[in-house]
Design an enzyme around this catalytic site. Structure first.
Site, PDB file in Angstrom:
ATOM      1  N   ASP A  68      -6.244   4.611  -4.795  1.00  0.00           N
ATOM      2  CA  ASP A  68      -6.216   3.562  -3.783  1.00  0.00           C
ATOM      3  C   ASP A  68      -5.124   2.605  -4.232  1.00  0.00           C
ATOM      4  O   ASP A  68      -5.294   1.900  -5.232  1.00  0.00           O
ATOM      5  CB  ASP A  68      -7.565   2.847  -3.697  1.00  0.00           C
ATOM      6  CG  ASP A  68      -7.654   1.946  -2.462  1.00  0.00           C
ATOM      7  OD1 ASP A  68      -6.588   1.543  -1.956  1.00  0.00           O
ATOM      8  OD2 ASP A  68      -8.774   1.631  -2.026  1.00  0.00           O
ATOM      9  N   THR A  96      -7.196  -4.926   0.236  1.00  0.00           N
ATOM     10  CA  THR A  96      -5.948  -5.393   0.856  1.00  0.00           C
ATOM     11  C   THR A  96      -6.119  -6.768   1.493  1.00  0.00           C
ATOM     12  O   THR A  96      -5.206  -7.600   1.437  1.00  0.00           O
ATOM     13  CB  THR A  96      -5.465  -4.373   1.917  1.00  0.00           C
ATOM     14  OG1 THR A  96      -5.393  -3.083   1.315  1.00  0.00           O
ATOM     15  CG2 THR A  96      -4.099  -4.748   2.437  1.00  0.00           C
ATOM     16  N   ASP A 133       0.835  -1.206   0.000  1.00  0.00           N
ATOM     17  CA  ASP A 133       0.000   0.000   0.000  1.00  0.00           C
ATOM     18  C   ASP A 133       0.868   1.253   0.000  1.00  0.00           C
ATOM     19  O   ASP A 133       0.637   2.185  -0.778  1.00  0.00           O
ATOM     20  CB  ASP A 133      -0.903   0.011   1.237  1.00  0.00           C
ATOM     21  CG  ASP A 133      -1.918  -1.109   1.254  1.00  0.00           C
ATOM     22  OD1 ASP A 133      -3.071  -0.855   0.887  1.00  0.00           O
ATOM     23  OD2 ASP A 133      -1.559  -2.239   1.643  1.00  0.00           O
ATOM     24  N   ASP A 142      -6.772  -1.657  -3.492  1.00  0.00           N
ATOM     25  CA  ASP A 142      -8.167  -1.760  -3.063  1.00  0.00           C
ATOM     26  C   ASP A 142      -8.500  -3.237  -2.914  1.00  0.00           C
ATOM     27  O   ASP A 142      -8.507  -3.986  -3.895  1.00  0.00           O
ATOM     28  CB  ASP A 142      -9.109  -1.114  -4.077  1.00  0.00           C
ATOM     29  CG  ASP A 142     -10.549  -1.128  -3.576  1.00  0.00           C
ATOM     30  OD1 ASP A 142     -10.833  -0.391  -2.619  1.00  0.00           O
ATOM     31  OD2 ASP A 142     -11.360  -1.898  -4.121  1.00  0.00           O
TER      32      ASP A 142
END
Length: 352
Positions: A136, A141, A48, A139
């Site tokens: 994101d 996770t 991320d 998206d």
């Protein structure tokens, strides 16, 4: 190549998403994903952070005055030297193998620069004037952690309206079958992109220059409510699944759909590739509002294919109200031809 007012933005967005998708794929091969829990209990990984840094680096380098809204901030990385080092290693190590394509992007040169870039996303707000990119980095996770479906998402909003949307789906099969367990193990997945007024393109994700794509057909404008094919996630903790089921029963359509996806953005992808044609979200709490990065871009894909998207009151979704879809309570997403019937079924189901 079709040219339009956002040709440069689309090219950059596709390349940035492709590089970030490669980055996430690299992490998928590791056993230890370097994960921990955020305050909202959603699992997060160094993918991320590294993907957000990678995408923002490219966007900010080319469009330095544009606003950027990203999901993550760097607080956790600043407090954990091990995660910081691993994120830095990942963010600087993944490059496209086509020099001309990579030259259009940018890579942070120091850890401090990487942290600053991540925080540009955390500090951004979408407004009704000017240009704002929303992203994101991963998206879905939770499903990413399981090697299932997830999306790397980037969109451009101009004066409150979506104009560019790019979703990289690193585990989506080339035959466009969609399910959590149907994973592209031989390639790099697929990328879907749209520019307002110009339809939707799907193309394979690769490791270098962008690969050729094809245009997707519009959704079938069904009129028989039995032809509504909802997608949902039975694991949702924020949606009123009982009302969803009642609405489907009122329409006389099948529910739940065998296609069940955790990632919100992947549900738009599922509509785009024909795995379903509608979804609704009736929140359990009246105060619930979706994050803008969970829908912007994906909504544009669906709209370009003939899908109408409103809140539960039938109002259009406003993308110019900050970091959430603040004016949007719940969602009804369905082919324009039958959206009104789906909306009414949801209204009746909520009152029953």
């Amino acid at each position: 190549m079709t040219t339009h007012a956002y040709t440069k933005e689309l090219q950059l967005a596709r390349l940035a998403v492709q590089r970030a998708a490669l980055l996430t794929k690299r992490l998928l091969s590791e056993v230890d994903k370097g994960s921990f829990d955020k305050v909202d209990a959603t699992p997060v990984t160094i993918a991320d952070f590294a993907a957000q840094a990678s995408i923002i680096a490219a966007i900010h380098h080319t469009f330095p005055t544009d606003q950027i809204v990203g999901e993550e901030d760097s607080t956790a990385l600043r407090q954990d030297s091990v995660l910081l080092e691993r994120t830095w290693d990942l963010a600087r190590s993944v490059h496209l193998d086509d020099e001309a394509s990579e030259a259009m992007l940018y890579t942070p040169s120091t850890k401090d620069e990487m942290l600053t870039l991540i925080d540009l996303g955390a500090q951004g707000n979408a407004g009704r004037s000017g240009r704002t990119w929303t992203l994101d980095p991963v998206d879905g996770t939770a499903t990413f952690m399981r090697g299932q479906q997830y999306a790397v998402c980037l969109s451009l909003i101009v004066d409150g309206e979506q104009v560019v949307g790019v979703l990289g789906c690193p585990n989506l099969l080339s035959d466009r079958r969609v399910a959590e367990e149907l994973v592209d193990k031989d390639g790099y997945g697929q990328m879907l992109s749209a520019v307002v007024g110009h339809g939707v393109t799907i193309q394979p994700l690769g490791t270098g220059k962008l690969l050729d794509g094809t245009m997707l057909p519009g959704v079938s404008q069904v009129e028989d409510p039995k032809e509504v094919r909802f997608i949902d996630t039975q694991a949702s903790e924020t949606a009123n699944l009982e009302v969803h089921g009642k609405a489907a029963a009122l329409l006389g359509c099948a529910w739940p759909n065998p296609v069940d996806l955790w990632s919100a953005q992947m549900r738009y992808v599922a509509i785009a590739v024909g795995a379903c044609n509608a979804f609704v979200k009736v929140p359990l709490k009246d105060s619930y509002r979706s994050k803008i990065w969970d829908h912007s871009g994906g909504m544009l894909l669906a709209a370009e294919l003939g899908v109408k998207i409103t809140d539960l009151a039938g109002n259009d979704v406003d993308c110019g109200l900050g970091r959430t879809l603040a004016g949007c309570h719940g969602m009804v997403v369905a082919p324009a031809s039958i959206h009104g019937q789906v909306l009414e079924a949801v209204r009746v189901a909520r009152q029953s």
